[in-house]
Design a protein around this motif. Sequence first.
Motif, PDB file in Angstrom:
ATOM      1  N   LEU A   1      39.421  47.056  44.409  1.00  9.96           N
ATOM      2  CA  LEU A   1      38.465  47.636  45.350  1.00  9.96           C
ATOM      3  C   LEU A   1      39.080  47.780  46.732  1.00  9.96           C
ATOM      4  O   LEU A   1      39.939  46.982  47.111  1.00  9.96           O
ATOM      5  N   PRO A   2      38.595  48.754  47.507  1.00 13.12           N
ATOM      6  CA  PRO A   2      38.984  48.797  48.909  1.00 13.12           C
ATOM      7  C   PRO A   2      38.527  47.507  49.603  1.00 13.12           C
ATOM      8  O   PRO A   2      37.547  46.873  49.177  1.00 13.12           O
ATOM      9  N   GLU A   3      39.226  47.116  50.648  1.00 17.90           N
ATOM     10  CA  GLU A   3      38.969  45.843  51.343  1.00 17.90           C
ATOM     11  C   GLU A   3      37.497  45.643  51.689  1.00 17.90           C
ATOM     12  O   GLU A   3      36.939  44.573  51.424  1.00 17.90           O
ATOM     13  N   SER A   4      36.835  46.634  52.266  1.00 13.31           N
ATOM     14  CA  SER A   4      35.431  46.457  52.683  1.00 13.31           C
ATOM     15  C   SER A   4      34.520  46.224  51.483  1.00 13.31           C
ATOM     16  O   SER A   4      33.624  45.377  51.532  1.00 13.31           O
ATOM     17  N   GLU A   5      34.735  46.937  50.381  1.00 10.75           N
ATOM     18  CA  GLU A   5      33.927  46.739  49.174  1.00 10.75           C
ATOM     19  C   GLU A   5      34.207  45.371  48.555  1.00 10.75           C
ATOM     20  O   GLU A   5      33.296  44.716  48.045  1.00 10.75           O
ATOM     21  N   PHE A   6      35.464  44.961  48.576  1.00 11.17           N
ATOM     22  CA  PHE A   6      35.856  43.654  48.044  1.00 11.17           C
ATOM     23  C   PHE A   6      35.158  42.540  48.812  1.00 11.17           C
ATOM     24  O   PHE A   6      34.586  41.618  48.214  1.00 11.17           O
ATOM     25  N   GLN A   7      35.181  42.596  50.137  1.00 14.49           N
ATOM     26  CA  GLN A   7      34.537  41.560  50.953  1.00 14.49           C
ATOM     27  C   GLN A   7      33.026  41.556  50.743  1.00 14.49           C
ATOM     28  O   GLN A   7      32.396  40.495  50.677  1.00 14.49           O
ATOM     29  N   ALA A   8      32.418  42.753  50.621  1.00 13.76           N
ATOM     30  CA  ALA A   8      30.978  42.839  50.348  1.00 13.76           C
ATOM     31  C   ALA A   8      30.653  42.238  48.981  1.00 13.76           C
ATOM     32  O   ALA A   8      29.635  41.551  48.825  1.00 13.76           O
ATOM     33  N   LEU A   9      31.512  42.481  47.995  1.00 11.94           N
ATOM     34  CA  LEU A   9      31.307  41.908  46.664  1.00 11.94           C
ATOM     35  C   LEU A   9      31.387  40.388  46.724  1.00 11.94           C
ATOM     36  O   LEU A   9      30.559  39.697  46.129  1.00 11.94           O
ATOM     37  N   LYS A  10      32.372  39.854  47.436  1.00 17.44           N
ATOM     38  CA  LYS A  10      32.473  38.398  47.586  1.00 17.44           C
ATOM     39  C   LYS A  10      31.193  37.837  48.185  1.00 17.44           C
ATOM     40  O   LYS A  10      30.688  36.807  47.719  1.00 17.44           O
ATOM     41  N   GLN A  11      30.646  38.493  49.182  1.00 19.74           N
ATOM     42  CA  GLN A  11      29.401  38.021  49.808  1.00 19.74           C
ATOM     43  C   GLN A  11      28.248  38.040  48.819  1.00 19.74           C
ATOM     44  O   GLN A  11      27.446  37.105  48.775  1.00 19.74           O
ATOM     45  N   ARG A  12      28.128  39.109  48.011  1.00 20.35           N
ATOM     46  CA  ARG A  12      27.049  39.176  47.015  1.00 20.35           C
ATOM     47  C   ARG A  12      27.188  38.069  45.983  1.00 20.35           C
ATOM     48  O   ARG A  12      26.205  37.442  45.587  1.00 20.35           O
ATOM     49  N   ILE A  13      28.413  37.820  45.543  1.00 23.92           N
ATOM     50  CA  ILE A  13      28.664  36.778  44.545  1.00 23.92           C
ATOM     51  C   ILE A  13      28.298  35.409  45.109  1.00 23.92           C
ATOM     52  O   ILE A  13      27.626  34.608  44.445  1.00 23.92           O
ATOM     53  N   GLU A  14      28.735  35.134  46.325  1.00 26.81           N
ATOM     54  CA  GLU A  14      28.436  33.844  46.950  1.00 26.81           C
ATOM     55  C   GLU A  14      26.938  33.688  47.208  1.00 26.81           C
ATOM     56  O   GLU A  14      26.374  32.624  46.962  1.00 26.81           O
ATOM     57  N   LYS A  15      26.277  34.757  47.651  1.00 26.58           N
ATOM     58  CA  LYS A  15      24.828  34.710  47.900  1.00 26.58           C
ATOM     59  C   LYS A  15      24.060  34.445  46.606  1.00 26.58           C
ATOM     60  O   LYS A  15      23.063  33.726  46.596  1.00 26.58           O
ATOM     61  N   ALA A  16      24.543  35.010  45.494  1.00 25.51           N
ATOM     62  CA  ALA A  16      23.888  34.817  44.195  1.00 25.51           C
ATOM     63  C   ALA A  16      24.194  33.446  43.598  1.00 25.51           C
ATOM     64  O   ALA A  16      23.612  33.075  42.590  1.00 25.51           O
TER      65      ALA A  16
ATOM     66  N   LEU B   1      36.385  37.855  34.737  1.00 24.44           N
ATOM     67  CA  LEU B   1      36.638  39.036  35.548  1.00 24.44           C
ATOM     68  C   LEU B   1      37.538  38.665  36.712  1.00 24.44           C
ATOM     69  O   LEU B   1      37.318  37.639  37.362  1.00 24.44           O
ATOM     70  N   GLU B   2      38.545  39.495  36.958  1.00 23.06           N
ATOM     71  CA  GLU B   2      39.391  39.351  38.142  1.00 23.06           C
ATOM     72  C   GLU B   2      39.076  40.507  39.075  1.00 23.06           C
ATOM     73  O   GLU B   2      39.203  41.669  38.707  1.00 23.06           O
ATOM     74  N   MET B   3      38.679  40.179  40.276  1.00 22.67           N
ATOM     75  CA  MET B   3      38.383  41.188  41.281  1.00 22.67           C
ATOM     76  C   MET B   3      39.472  41.109  42.335  1.00 22.67           C
ATOM     77  O   MET B   3      39.885  40.010  42.722  1.00 22.67           O
ATOM     78  N   LYS B   4      39.957  42.270  42.796  1.00 20.52           N
ATOM     79  CA  LYS B   4      41.044  42.222  43.772  1.00 20.52           C
ATOM     80  C   LYS B   4      41.004  43.396  44.725  1.00 20.52           C
ATOM     81  O   LYS B   4      40.376  44.411  44.455  1.00 20.52           O
ATOM     82  N   THR B   5      41.682  43.199  45.847  1.00 22.32           N
ATOM     83  CA  THR B   5      41.927  44.259  46.805  1.00 22.32           C
ATOM     84  C   THR B   5      43.395  44.192  47.175  1.00 22.32           C
ATOM     85  O   THR B   5      43.961  43.110  47.303  1.00 22.32           O
TER      86      THR B   5
END
Length: 139
Positions: free
Chosen positions: A77-92, A124-128
């Motif tokens: 993912l692009p950096e901004s989408e990656f960071q937003a995904l991390k926030q959603r995962i942590e919030k959940a 799942l491995e998520m990366k930027t």
Amino acid sequence: MSNCLHLAIPAGDLNTAITFYCDVLGCKTGNREEGRWIDIDFWGNELTIHQSEERLPTVRHNVDMGAVAVPHFGIHLPESEFQALKQRIEKAGVPYLDEPYRRFVGTEYEQETFFIEDPNGNVLEMKTMVTPEVMFKVN
């Protein structure tokens, strides 16, 4: 949607899996056969999750960041989408299987990556990547 990857995996309970992939990761659903399977738009790729009783076995393989779970799949993912995904995962409250880690620091392959599991234990491995255009550069 040409040249997209198709991957079919056992999902356990479909409703639980749909909540994870759509509400947590932000994916959308597509075609389905009620009670059997559903297509997930996994960032432009077709992930088909199947109602199942079984889970895929995983093993660990050593790489620079430690022993990573195999098999696994994910997305760049692009950096901004990656960071937003991390926030959603942590919030959940989804726990990291392997905490976010920056690899290949100072090289053209520098990236941040983390591993999570879906509700059925699929890894799942998520990366930027800092410079995604070099991902398949031949050395």
